[in-house]
Structures are given as structure tokens and as C-alpha cells.
Write an enzyme that holds these catalytic residues in place. Sequence first.
Site, PDB file in Angstrom:
ATOM      1  CE  LYS A   1      -4.239  -1.676   2.230  1.00 32.23           C
ATOM      2  NZ  LYS A   1      -3.980  -3.108   2.187  1.00 32.23           N
TER       3      LYS A   1
ATOM      4  CD  GLU B   1      -4.274   5.957   4.009  1.00 33.45           C
ATOM      5  OE1 GLU B   1      -3.664   5.778   2.955  1.00 33.45           O
ATOM      6  OE2 GLU B   1      -5.471   5.645   4.177  1.00 33.45           O
TER       7      GLU B   1
ATOM      8  CG  HIS C   1     -12.115  -1.649   9.285  1.00 35.28           C
ATOM      9  ND1 HIS C   1     -12.438  -0.313   9.123  1.00 35.28           N
ATOM     10  CD2 HIS C   1     -11.606  -1.762  10.539  1.00 35.28           C
ATOM     11  CE1 HIS C   1     -12.134   0.333  10.223  1.00 35.28           C
ATOM     12  NE2 HIS C   1     -11.634  -0.509  11.105  1.00 35.28           N
TER      13      HIS C   1
ATOM     14  NE  ARG D   1      -7.422  -9.895  -3.563  1.00 36.68           N
ATOM     15  CZ  ARG D   1      -8.580  -9.351  -3.177  1.00 36.68           C
ATOM     16  NH1 ARG D   1      -9.664  -9.534  -3.915  1.00 36.68           N
ATOM     17  NH2 ARG D   1      -8.661  -8.620  -2.087  1.00 36.68           N
TER      18      ARG D   1
END
Length: 672
Positions: free
Chosen positions: A116, A200, A235, A297
Site C-alpha cells: 500500500k 492515514e 472494515h 486480482r
Amino acid sequence: MFNKILIANRGEIACRIAKTCRRLGIQTIAVYSDADSNALHVQACDEAMHIGGSAPKDSYLLGDKIIELAIASGAQAIHPGYGFLSENADFAQACEKAGLVFIGPSAQSIRAMGSKSAAKSLMEGAQVPLVPGYHGEEQDHSFLRTQADKIGYPVLLKASAGGGGKGMRIVRDSASFIDALDSCKREALSSFGDQKVLVEKYLSRPRHIEIQVFADKHGNCVYLFDRDCSVQRRHQKVLEEAPAPKVSAEIKRAMGEAAVNAAKAVAYEGAGTVEFIAEADEAGNAGQFFFMEMNTRLQVEHPVTEMVSGQDLVEWQLRVAFGERLPLLQEQIQLNGNAIEARIYAENPENQFLPSTGRLLTMHMPIEEAQSIRIDTGVRTGDVISPFYDPMIAKLIVWGEDRDTAVSKMKSALELVHIVGLSTNVAFLGRLMGCEPFYVANLDTGLIDRNENSLLQKDVLVELEDLAFLLAARLLEEKKNAQYLGRELTSPWQAQDAWRMNGASNRTFIFSLDGQSQTYAVNYSYSENRISYNGQSASIEYQNDGQAIRLGVNGLKSLATIVTNPVSAHAMHLFRNGRHQVWHYLDPLEISHDEEGSGGKLTAPMPGKVVAVHVKVGQAVKIGEPLLVVEAMKMEHTITAPLDGEVAEINYVQGDQVNEGDQLIIFKSQDE
């Protein structure tokens, strides 16, 4: 086209891939673990090869062994599905080195987008907007907390190599940062073998919107519209839909072009998903968007894109991997209608969505319809949902000409899902369909949390009609048993209808609702076909209607399904109007009362492993303070103090395996 491929996965995605291969005349090889020896994906393929033990690390994550089996079987390619090795660059490279085609992007593309932090650095250079945060290599605890302090709370900790909601924590203040970071790193290491995290800014009303991209070896790259995946719990996605509602055409076009540019930046090939996060206004309209990550994917939610585009994305994967051009160019791809996918999980929404394991004693799904109802599953009645893998039972996908129609179809389809043997989220999904914010598409990732009182409340409503259905089921069961015994039912001496030569006969049936101590005594008059309960009275008529019971109460007819648990004859599962209640018939000849006090015991909510113990014997703790952490299915569950008190005993240490219901800690309240 390929003649033979190996599917390096299990469950519904392995069955899904095998289905397309069968249509294209491609032979398939399944691999299976000890736990999956009789699994549906084994039957769905032409051949099956044993790969190892039940745990993923002993089977589906053994890349070298999978390659050996592929070569030995004569396969030309390996399809990784999603999860497991699907985003493992080393595995993709090893396939290429062994002369096998990896049905997915190159190892270089996976590496570029797999991290990421690296992907965000790449996107920053491409002028794609990013959420403020720290995406660097430094992982010192104090340094990361300093970065979080600079960004401003709340912040979101995310596993750099992660996905699927694992390895994520919302941190609301500096004081709780270190504990959250430790937990996040443990979960990241367990799930992905890499404990690196990024920090973040956490958006207050984020919408999760993603773009499906596809690229071939000839320089062509397209996007197949957008999906909204904002409805999440812990999440993890619960509902997905295409196209994303309340997103302007301008923003959708900008997202699509940004996604294509992201794919081209890493010379991407095959199927990929570029995920964005957008701030929603009070009505749910998406505003400014930011790049979040790219999944290299096929996604779990790919069926909604297939339903609105009319394309088979697995077929596209196979053709691109074989070297063919994309079947369609951008201007040829047409959007038609709306599709919604609901993930049906073995879990208990009323108990913090904890996973549920056990045997599927009954699994009844709606009948598939070519254009409007689709079911992707890897299990059937009799199969076991084990603690080794994701607890998904099935994906239910519906299509409608517009969003309102799709929502109505999903609500109706969910009412036809009847599962017995373990806890599921089916009734919860039905309540989501009727939730006002979802119905009007006022979406963001906090929708479930904000509406938890209505969405997660246990169904304890009891109506006279519920009791009438239970009574009808018992009467029909007694009649069936009498026929089985060969009684002459036309004779009043043999029929079990409480016939009396003089006068009427009444009988009391006693039922209890699962989890409640209260009992419901229902009086039934055989001669009048009348039910009475708690001052209410009604005439009834009933009959079998296939799998269901058709009931008339004071002339008003309705339908419900009652499934008797084959393990417990007196347990009755009532499925009615999207509700699922578990009732028990209390036979007067068998009634017994078992009482068990909790005695201050804190027990394991599910099978798993103790990964952290935060307290010592004799330690005083406050209500809500973490005591220990149990990991199950790569998710951590913290056991907290139920009230102010003292830890009297600790029965397990870090690393111990526990079963559901095991007594973890003896806890004494301050009063004791």
C-alpha cells in the site's frame, strides 16, 4: 485456449472458476486440504489433488507444492482465485519460472501495487489525490505515533500488505495509539506475513468506491464501471452494488480514467480493482475522492459487475492470460441495470459479528434465475464451516432494471434463504435492505455502526401468527408420525385429533423462544380449530405447501417455513417475513430445567488462539479494560472487563488454543 488449468483455491471462488472453464471446455484440477476432502469445489473440478493439512499455511499457501502438482498433472496454467496466493509476487514469479502461466498480473505489477505504501508513492508521482498520511518505511512505534499526532486524530492504521479489513484499526487519541499499533501489527503479521503499517487521516463519512479494470498484453486497458462497497462491518464488506449510487457522471469518469492510468503505470495485465475513498455529504453524495489501493486480482464482489455488464470476467481472465486481446474496447462496454451482492456469513451479528462454526444441517437457497438471481457458493447441506477458513457460506446476487427494483428483489430473495445449524447474518442483511439510509442510498462506511440499535437488535417479537405457525407445525408432525405408524386415521380411535364422544377437547402446547426464560402456553380447540393465547383468540386453518406451511388466521392467509433441527427434534426454526427465530417445543413428558450460573466467568466467544494477556492474577481493573485477546480466522477479539473488579484466575497463557465456551478468566466484582 488452455486445455487444462489448476485452481489454487477453495470454496465458492474455486467453484466459480470451474463453472466458466466447463463452459469453455477447459479441464480443471482442484487442490484440497484435509478439512476439504469432501468439499464442493473438489466435486466441481475434473480432477482433485491433496495438498496438505487443514490450516492454510499447511495447504493453500504452499506455493512450491502447488506448482509441483500443476506440473505433474499436465496443467498449463494456475488460477489463484482471490486470497491465499493470488497477490503473492513470489508465487507468480515461480509459476513463470516453472513454465506455467499465472492467470493474473506479472510479479512486477503485483510488487508495485501489493504494498500500500509503495503504491501510494507511485500514485503520488502520477498526480492521483491521496489521503493525508504517512506511507514510508520507518516503523518505530514512537516515530509512527509522532506522525499520527501531526496528521491529527482520528487516524487509521492499515497493514501495508493487507486487505479484506484485516490489520486495520481506528485510533482516536494519542494515548491509545501504541496498544492499537501492537494489535494491528500482530494481525498483519498473522494474516500477511508482514507487520509493516501505514498511518492515514480517518475521514468522518467515507464512501468506498472501486473501479474494475482490465488490461491485456497488447496495450489495451479498459474499466468496467464502478462499484460501491461502503456498507461494511469491522472494515469488511457486507453489501456491494453496481453502479455506485449518488456519484456524478463527472466523478465516475474521473475515477475510471485514474484507474486506467494507475494500471498502465505498472504495465498491468488481467483483472484488477482500483479502490478509492470519497467524502460523502449529509445526503450521501460522493465528493472529492482519494486513491486507497489496488487489488491485483479478481474481487469477491466481481459478480455485480458481471450482472450489469453482461460479461464473464473469469473468461476475460483466461483469454488475456492466453495472450488474446480484450473481448471489448471501452466504447463497446454497455451498462445495463443495477446489481446488489449480499455476503452470507456464518457469524452472529448480535454478538459483535463473531464467526460461527459448525455443520450446515439445512441450507435452502432461492432458485437461480438467469438474468436476475445468482448464487455463488462452495458449500451445501451437510458441509462444515470450520475455523480454518473464511466463514462465508454464499454470495447472493440480484439484478434489477433500477436500484429500487434490485433492493426489492434482494429483500425477497433473502426471505427464501433458510439455514440451520449455525448462526448466520441473513436476518441482519434483510434488516439492512429495509434500513432507511440504505434504501435512499445515503451510504458511507459508518452506516451499520450508526444504525446498530435497529440492525443488531435480537428479534424477540412474538405475534399470535408466529405461535399459530408453530402449533400448525406440531399438529402436522403428529399427523405424519401417526401415518408412519400405520394407523387408520379415518377411525376416531386411531386418529390423533383429540376427538371426544361428548363435548370438545382442548390441548395446551408450550413453546419457548431461544435465549428467553419465558414460555408461551398456547391453547388449541380441536373441534373449533381455534387458537388462544394471552387473551387473544383466532380461528385457524393450515396445510403443507411444499417446504412451507400455508396458514389462515381469521381468514387472512400467509406463508412461513418451519425447519425442525435434525439434531434436536424439539428445536423449531421459524422463517417468516425475513425473520428467523429458534423455538423449542416443550414436551410435557420430557420437560426438565437445567440452570447454570455464570459465576463471574469470562468464556471464549469462539474457537481460537490466545495471542495476548494484558493482566495478572490479583490485578484490579476498570470496566471495559482489555483482559486478553483471542485470535480466530485471522481476526482479533478483545475480552474486556464486564465491570470494575479484580482478576481472580487466568486459565490460559499466550499461545494456548481455546474452544468456544472455554473459561478464560475468573473475575470478581468489587462487591465480591
